[in-house]
Design an enzyme around this catalytic site. Structure first.
Site, short mmCIF file in Angstrom:
data_model
loop_
_atom_site.label_atom_id
_atom_site.label_comp_id
_atom_site.label_asym_id
_atom_site.label_seq_id
_atom_site.Cartn_x
_atom_site.Cartn_y
_atom_site.Cartn_z
N GLY A 203 34.91 -0.73 48.76
CA GLY A 203 35.07 -0.59 50.21
C GLY A 203 34.09 0.42 50.76
O GLY A 203 33.03 0.66 50.17
N SER A 204 34.45 1.02 51.86
CA SER A 204 33.51 1.91 52.57
C SER A 204 33.46 3.29 51.91
O SER A 204 34.44 3.73 51.30
CB SER A 204 33.95 2.05 54.02
OG SER A 204 35.26 2.60 54.05
N PRO A 205 32.34 4.01 52.08
CA PRO A 205 32.27 5.38 51.57
C PRO A 205 33.37 6.27 52.16
O PRO A 205 33.90 7.13 51.46
CB PRO A 205 30.87 5.85 52.02
CG PRO A 205 30.08 4.58 52.13
CD PRO A 205 31.04 3.54 52.61
N VAL A 207 36.50 5.53 53.04
CA VAL A 207 37.78 5.33 52.34
C VAL A 207 37.60 5.69 50.85
O VAL A 207 38.54 6.17 50.21
CB VAL A 207 38.32 3.89 52.55
CG1 VAL A 207 39.64 3.70 51.82
CG2 VAL A 207 38.50 3.60 54.04
N GLY A 208 36.39 5.51 50.33
CA GLY A 208 36.11 5.93 48.95
C GLY A 208 36.46 7.41 48.74
O GLY A 208 37.01 7.79 47.70
N GLU A 225 33.01 1.32 44.29
CA GLU A 225 31.93 0.39 44.68
C GLU A 225 31.85 0.46 46.19
O GLU A 225 32.67 -0.14 46.90
CB GLU A 225 32.28 -1.04 44.21
CG GLU A 225 32.37 -1.19 42.70
CD GLU A 225 31.01 -1.33 42.02
OE1 GLU A 225 30.00 -1.52 42.73
OE2 GLU A 225 30.95 -1.22 40.79
N CYS A 259 27.84 -6.09 51.19
CA CYS A 259 27.54 -4.68 50.90
C CYS A 259 26.07 -4.47 50.56
O CYS A 259 25.50 -3.44 50.88
CB CYS A 259 28.42 -4.18 49.77
SG CYS A 259 28.28 -5.17 48.28
P1 NAD Z 1 37.43 -0.34 53.86
O1 NAD Z 1 37.00 0.85 53.11
O2 NAD Z 1 37.79 -0.18 55.29
O3 NAD Z 1 38.71 -1.03 53.16
C1 NAD Z 1 38.75 -1.31 51.78
C2 NAD Z 1 40.19 -1.26 51.30
O4 NAD Z 1 40.73 0.03 51.55
C3 NAD Z 1 41.12 -2.26 51.99
O5 NAD Z 1 41.95 -2.85 51.01
C4 NAD Z 1 41.94 -1.41 52.94
O6 NAD Z 1 43.25 -1.87 53.13
C5 NAD Z 1 41.95 -0.05 52.26
N1 NAD Z 1 41.97 1.06 53.23
C6 NAD Z 1 41.39 1.10 54.46
N2 NAD Z 1 41.61 2.31 55.04
C7 NAD Z 1 42.35 3.03 54.16
C8 NAD Z 1 42.90 4.35 54.19
N3 NAD Z 1 42.75 5.15 55.24
N4 NAD Z 1 43.62 4.77 53.12
C9 NAD Z 1 43.78 3.95 52.04
N5 NAD Z 1 43.30 2.70 51.98
C10 NAD Z 1 42.58 2.24 53.01
O7 NAD Z 1 36.26 -1.42 53.68
P2 NAD Z 1 36.13 -2.86 54.31
O8 NAD Z 1 35.92 -2.75 55.78
O9 NAD Z 1 37.22 -3.74 53.83
O10 NAD Z 1 34.77 -3.37 53.62
C11 NAD Z 1 33.51 -2.99 54.09
C12 NAD Z 1 32.90 -1.85 53.28
O11 NAD Z 1 32.98 -2.13 51.89
C13 NAD Z 1 31.43 -1.68 53.58
O12 NAD Z 1 31.10 -0.31 53.58
C14 NAD Z 1 30.75 -2.38 52.41
O13 NAD Z 1 29.44 -1.95 52.15
C15 NAD Z 1 31.69 -2.02 51.30
N6 NAD Z 1 31.60 -2.98 50.19
C16 NAD Z 1 31.08 -2.56 49.01
C17 NAD Z 1 30.94 -3.48 47.97
C18 NAD Z 1 30.37 -3.08 46.65
O14 NAD Z 1 30.50 -3.86 45.71
N7 NAD Z 1 29.73 -1.94 46.52
C19 NAD Z 1 31.35 -4.79 48.15
C20 NAD Z 1 31.89 -5.16 49.38
C21 NAD Z 1 32.01 -4.25 50.40
#
Ligand code: NAD
Length: 481
Positions: A203-205, A207-208, A225, A259
């Site tokens: 997911g996003s940096p 939330v990472g 990731e 991503c």
């Molecule tokens: P996101 O970080 O918003 O959400 C990812 C997951 O985290 C979801 O399941 C969501 O329910 C959960 N989440 C969201 N907010 C949260 C919080 N405050 N506390 C706990 N959990 C939370 O990301 P997104 O919008 O679903 O995806 C887009 C991002 O993911 C982009 O930055 C993209 O570059 C990245 N991404 C990376 C890869 C990779 O393989 N490196 C692949 C796909 C997407």
């Protein structure tokens, strides 16, 4: 097989104990899985693969409902990568699981030593919405191959896909092995509070950071990731037509919601105009007349109104600050539709150059000095991908040597993801750890160091420190110093 639908919605108000119950159940089972054989893991992987293939039509429908994704793109970017990852694990897990013998060092003469690959134990896999099945089931394949239990938490933004993921896991696995918990922030944070042995987050940096913070409380290992702004450089030696085609595909497949999609493009001044024309022509070849792209079923949609508004806001901000739309710019809020849009005249202060775009906007920057491009890239967070289009070997080496990125392609884009023998991951802000094949297996495994002492010669160094032991230690030191 018992049906393992973990319907967390029915546990509203009672979420915490329900999540704790699932965690404890998997934790107890993880001890049994430590002894699982390659054949048992392969059997699970085969069942998962078959269930995905059996539900292909439903997966097409779910992806269409969630973001109008074309079935061909679903095959190519959801089903195929999952099947490839599972096949790879089926083929190699026996080899991956084998103890790896290591040669003794001088101090260790007379010992036999090896690395044992042990399952980490319980794992939590949290995935994003942009490739919902791919980014949930590929890490699951690695978790299963490594002998872990797993709880899957797909994104709430693609609810139809999350539902299919839940149904497939319920059909294929016992809850103690693998189960899916649907939900958004609240559910994910309750999951993150459990003392998992490993968390695999995509997911996003932003939330990472939340995930790593939660993991730190239990010293849980993480794979992150993440994303960010992935730059592309097109120098004046490049085959501009080929570059434009590859970049256009990478940028606009899945509507830019990838991503590793090219984020912003540095094009040498000498080839800038040709590049813009070639991108337009590549788009026409792929999607037909660009004014009618909204009717083309091959072009999918932005996932929801929130992300549409975010992207439209980024475009408006750029235009208000003097950027020009060189192509595209068509939009329809009622459909979350934004056409492929080439933006020129951008500058560093604009949102388009500060945020990960993650949509169909392509900022094109012109350069003459390669060092200025390198400096600009290095002034930003380390990217997940960096792409170079060039025929100039020296220039390619200069760019590789002076930048960093999770992965790179030369004269193509996005292929580092599809190459199963390469590690897939980011660096710092774009990620920690790696996915795919043997790398994914290792991510879910603990590499346990084992030394077997055959002759008990290490006792020679034990006290009492008499003349003999002191001479022996001195002699050993002499050899090393
Ligand atoms: P996101 O970080 O918003 O959400 C990812 C997951 O985290 C979801 O399941 C969501 O329910 C959960 N989440 C969201 N907010 C949260 C919080 N405050 N506390 C706990 N959990 C939370 O990301 P997104 O919008 O679903 O995806 C887009 C991002 O993911 C982009 O930055 C993209 O570059 C990245 N991404 C990376 C890869 C990779 O393989 N490196 C692949 C796909 C997407």
């Amino acid at each position: 097989m018992s049906t393992a639908v973990t319907d967390i919605s029915s546990a509203k108000g009672n979420l915490e104990p329900e999540i704790r119950r699932i965690f404890e159940k998997q934790k107890a089972h993880a001890l049994t899985l430590r002894r699982s054989t390659a054949a048992e893991r392969i059997e699970k992987l085969k069942r998962l693969k078959q269930a995905v293939l059996d539900r292909t039509e439903d997966i097409y429908k779910a992806c269409a409902n969630d973001f109008r994704k074309h079935p061909a793109e679903v095959d190519l970017t959801e089903i195929l990568p999952v099947v490839m990852e599972i096949n790879d694990a089926i083929r190699h897990v026996k080899k991956w699981m084998k103890n790896k013998k290591v040669r003794p060092t001088l101090m260790m003469l007379g010992t036999s030593s090896y690395v044992r690959y042990e399952p980490k134990g319980t794992s939590l896999i949290i995935s994003p919405w942009n490739y919902p099945l791919n980014l949930t089931f590929c890490p699951l394949a690695s978790a299963i191959a490594a002998g872990n239990t797993a709880v899957l938490k797909p994104s709430e933004m693609t609810p139809h896909c999350a539902q299919i993921i839940q149904e497939i896991t319920a059909e294929v696995f016992d809850e103690q092995d693998v189960t899916t918990v649907q939900g958004a922030v609240e559910e994910t944070q309750l999951l993150l509070a459990q003392p998992w042995d490993h968390i695999f987050f995509t997911g996003s940096p932003a939330v990472g950071r939340i995930v790593m913070d939660a993991a730190a409380k239990n010293l849980t290992s993480v794979t992150l990731e993440l994303g960010g702004k992935s730059p592309v450089i097109v120098d004046k030696s490049a085959n501009v037509k080929k570059a434009a085609r590859n970049i256009a595909w990478g940028k606009f497949a899945n509507n830019g919601q990838t991503c590793i999609a090219p984020d912003h493009i540095y094009v040498h001044e000498d080839v800038r105009d040709t590049f813009v024309d070639e991108v337009k022509s590549a788009l026409e070849q792929m999607f037909g007349e660009l004014t009618k792209i909204g009717d083309n079923p091959d072009y999918c949609r932005i996932v929801n109104a929130k992300h549409y508004a975010r992207l439209k806001g980024i475009l408006d901000d750029a235009q208000q600050q003097g950027a020009q739309v060189a192509a595209g710019g068509l939009h329809d809020e009622s459909q979350d539709f934004l056409s492929p849009t080439l933006v020129t005249g951008v500058s560093g202060e604009m949102r388009i150059m500060q945020e990960e775009i993650f949509g169909p906007l392509m900022p094109i920057l012109t350069y003459t000095d390669t060092q200025a491009v390198i400096d600009d890239i290095n002034s930003r967070e380390k990217p997940l991908a960096l792409y170079i289009f060039s025929k100039d070997r020296d220039n390619i080496e200069t760019l590789l040597n002076n930048t960093t990125a999770g992965g790179s392609c030369i004269n193509t884009a996005m292929m580092q993801y599809l190459h199963g023998n390469l590690p897939f991951g980011g660096v710092n802000n774009s990620g920690i750890g790696a996915a795919h094949g043997a790398y994914g297996f290792k991510e879910f495994s603990h590499e346990r160091a084992v030394v077997e002492d055959k002759f008990a010669q290490s006792q020679l160094f034990h006290p009492p420190y008499n003349d003999f032991t002191r001479k022996l230690i001195k002699l050993t030191m002499k050899y090393f110093v």
